[in-house]
Every structure is written in C-alpha cells, then in structure tokens.
Design a protein around this motif. Structure first.
Motif, PDB file in Angstrom:
ATOM      1  N   PHE A   2      40.714  47.831  35.146  1.00 11.38           N
ATOM      2  CA  PHE A   2      41.027  48.358  36.481  1.00 11.38           C
ATOM      3  C   PHE A   2      40.148  47.703  37.539  1.00 11.38           C
ATOM      4  O   PHE A   2      40.618  47.340  38.616  1.00 11.38           O
ATOM      5  N   TRP A   3      38.854  47.529  37.234  1.00 12.65           N
ATOM      6  CA  TRP A   3      37.938  46.950  38.202  1.00 12.65           C
ATOM      7  C   TRP A   3      38.204  45.467  38.438  1.00 12.65           C
ATOM      8  O   TRP A   3      37.963  44.956  39.541  1.00 12.65           O
ATOM      9  N   LYS A   4      38.728  44.781  37.436  1.00 13.21           N
ATOM     10  CA  LYS A   4      39.099  43.377  37.624  1.00 13.21           C
ATOM     11  C   LYS A   4      40.257  43.258  38.605  1.00 13.21           C
ATOM     12  O   LYS A   4      40.282  42.363  39.453  1.00 13.21           O
ATOM     13  N   VAL A   6      41.039  45.496  40.964  1.00 12.32           N
ATOM     14  CA  VAL A   6      40.522  45.867  42.280  1.00 12.32           C
ATOM     15  C   VAL A   6      39.709  44.718  42.870  1.00 12.32           C
ATOM     16  O   VAL A   6      39.835  44.401  44.056  1.00 12.32           O
ATOM     17  N   LEU A   7      38.869  44.095  42.062  1.00 14.86           N
ATOM     18  CA  LEU A   7      38.080  42.962  42.535  1.00 14.86           C
ATOM     19  C   LEU A   7      38.975  41.791  42.941  1.00 14.86           C
ATOM     20  O   LEU A   7      38.731  41.138  43.955  1.00 14.86           O
TER      21      LEU A   7
END
Length: 62
Positions: A2-4, A6-7
C-alpha cells in the motif's frame, strides 16, 4: 504494498507539479516577450508615421 502505491502516486504528483510550474513559467515568459515586442513594433510604426519621411518626393495631383 500500500505504501509503495501511495509513494508512487506522491512522486508522480510532485513530478507533474514541477513540470506544470516549468511549462507555466516558460509560457508566461514567451507571452510577456510577445507583448513587449508588439508594443515596440507599434511604437516604432507610430513614430515613423508621425515623423514622416523627409526625403520623399511627393506627387502633386493639383
């Protein structure tokens, strides 16, 4: 994972913001150069029309 995502979206957003800023600056610069050039051309044409030519042979129609 998920953070990849978003990033990646954040990096893409920053890239588009920088690109938009650069393109906007170039567009404004070209616009101002065109405005200043147009004013200079109109001023030169006006000055030439007002001052007139001193060495022109005028046609006497009367």
């Amino acid at each position: 994972m998920f953070w990849k995502i978003v990033l990646g979206i954040a990096v893409a957003w920053v890239a588009f913001m920088v690109l938009g800023t650069v393109i906007g600056f170039v567009f404004k610069a070209i616009l101002w150069i065109a405005v200043i050039g147009g004013i200079a051309i109109l001023g030169a044409a006006g000055y030439r029309a007002i001052s007139g030519k001193k060495d022109v042979k005028r046609i006497n129609r009367y």
